[in-house]
Scaffold this active site. Structure first.
Site, PDB file in Angstrom:
ATOM      1  N   ASP A  26      58.351  32.205  40.604  1.00 39.38           N
ATOM      2  CA  ASP A  26      57.489  31.796  41.690  1.00 39.38           C
ATOM      3  C   ASP A  26      56.754  30.527  41.249  1.00 39.38           C
ATOM      4  OD1 ASP A  26      56.186  32.110  44.221  1.00 39.38           O
ATOM      5  OD2 ASP A  26      54.426  32.850  43.152  1.00 39.38           O
ATOM      6  N   ASP A  28      53.486  28.864  43.181  1.00 33.19           N
ATOM      7  CA  ASP A  28      52.038  28.951  43.367  1.00 33.19           C
ATOM      8  C   ASP A  28      51.477  30.133  42.594  1.00 33.19           C
ATOM      9  OD1 ASP A  28      51.584  26.790  45.275  1.00 33.19           O
ATOM     10  OD2 ASP A  28      52.764  27.995  46.660  1.00 33.19           O
ATOM     11  N   ASP A 225      53.288  36.260  40.362  1.00 36.14           N
ATOM     12  CA  ASP A 225      51.887  36.662  40.251  1.00 36.14           C
ATOM     13  C   ASP A 225      51.466  37.616  41.355  1.00 36.14           C
ATOM     14  OD1 ASP A 225      52.042  34.492  42.206  1.00 36.14           O
ATOM     15  OD2 ASP A 225      49.847  34.576  42.223  1.00 36.14           O
TER      16      ASP A 225
END
Length: 342
Positions: A26, A28, A225
């Protein structure tokens, strides 16, 4: 241990960058936040790639086309090609192309990334409900997306045009904190129309399909995250995952994770890709990791010992997830987490 019955973070005697052939990263909250590289991200990625791991960037953010994302990552210090970037715009464009004729007009509510992806699939992006679109697609359009764009989507949907969404992430990390994501914008249109979109992004199967088709990964490791997109997406795809604590997930959310949100591994940041992961062992007194022992007693999660805070969190995960079984842990974890500074 099957993902469906994970009761503790797994250990690995081998560095994760050696145990898996492809990292599905990922962006961001993992590689950058607010456009700036997260601490240790660049060095960790370069080291993993030098060791032979393929790096692929898998993002629900449909704002920018892959070329722009690759350029950004390159500027941060990790040379990247557009082919290394897979976004939810590509996944939703494929989903739409499977349901409408080639050359069809699609009303775009979002950024340039959606337009590029639609053209790649032989579809024509348009800007108005009066342009006779056969579908509406909605993706993150940045902070300057105007209210009138949502109205345009509503006009088309009210006429019976099918509605697609690149993703439904409610929030997105920024340099100033947590900001509304595409999911918040989707809710505006949902409330106004009563309609339900077809969604392509993580954690749903269209995104996993797009990622595997484009990367050819054989032993992928999802790195993210977010529990409800990255980790659940890995769960749905039947692959292992590494949760890094550089984005939106905190210790309390991790301990309360239902089975589909429980990562295989947990680490502070992307340096966790370069090391083995410690084992969490079950003993008569609870679950041990490093110098910590976690247990459930007197209606709360308890933590004894000392050592690295992450080891304490891993031990607490084992105690919480075991207590929860296939549900969600309801034990108070406040005191135990405070011992770890979380």
């Amino acid at each position: 241990m099957s993902q469906q019955h994970r009761t503790r973070p797994s250990g690995s005697g081998t560095a994760l960058s050696e145990a898996y052939d492809t990292a599905l990263l990922d962006l961001d909250g993992v590689v950058y936040a607010g456009g700036e590289a997260i601490a240790h991200a660049v060095d960790s990625l370069l080291t993993a790639r030098e060791g032979g791991m393929h790096l692929a960037y898998v993002t629900n953010n449909a704002l920018r086309p892959p070329e722009a994302v690759a350029e950004h990552i390159t500027e941060l210090g990790v040379p990247t090609e557009a082919a290394d970037v897979i976004n939810s715009a590509q996944a939703v464009a494929r989903l739409i192309s499977e349901q409408v004729p080639a050359g069809s007009r699609v009303l775009v509510i979002g950024g340039e990334g959606l337009r590029v992806a639609l053209r790649e699939r032989g579809l024509e992006p348009v800007e108005s409900a009066d342009d006779d679109p056969v579908a509406v697609v909605q993706g993150y359009g940045g902070p300057d997306l105007t209210w009138g764009r949502f109205a345009e989507a509503c006009y088309a949907i009210a006429r019976g045009v099918p509605w697609f969404a690149s993703n439904t992430d409610l929030t997105i990390p920024s340099a100033r904190g947590i900001a509304p994501g595409n999911g918040a914008a989707v809710e505006v249109v949902r409330i106004a129309t009563g309609a339900e979109p077809q969604v392509a992004g993580k954690p749903l199967p269209p995104m996993h399909k797009e990622t595997i088709l484009r990367t050819g990964a054989r032993r992928p490791l999802v790195v993210g995250d977010r529990l409800d997109t990255d980790i659940e997406g890995a769960f749905n795809g039947g692959v292992d995952s590494l949760l890094v604590l550089t984005g939106v997930t905190d210790g309390a959310q991790l301990l309360a994770a239902p089975p589909e949100h429980r990562p295989t591994y947990v680490d502070a940041d992307l340096r966790g890709m370069l090391t083995g992961q410690p084992e969490v062992a079950e003993t008569d007194g609870g679950f041990v990791c490093g110098g910590w022992t976690a247990s459930a007693r007197d209606g709360a999660l308890a933590l004894d010992g000392q050592g690295e805070p992450l080891d304490g969190l891993r031990a607490l995960c084992a105690a919480a997830w075991t207590q929860a079984g296939d549900g969600v842990c309801t034990l108070d974890a406040g005191k135990a987490l405070s011992r770890l500074g979380m």
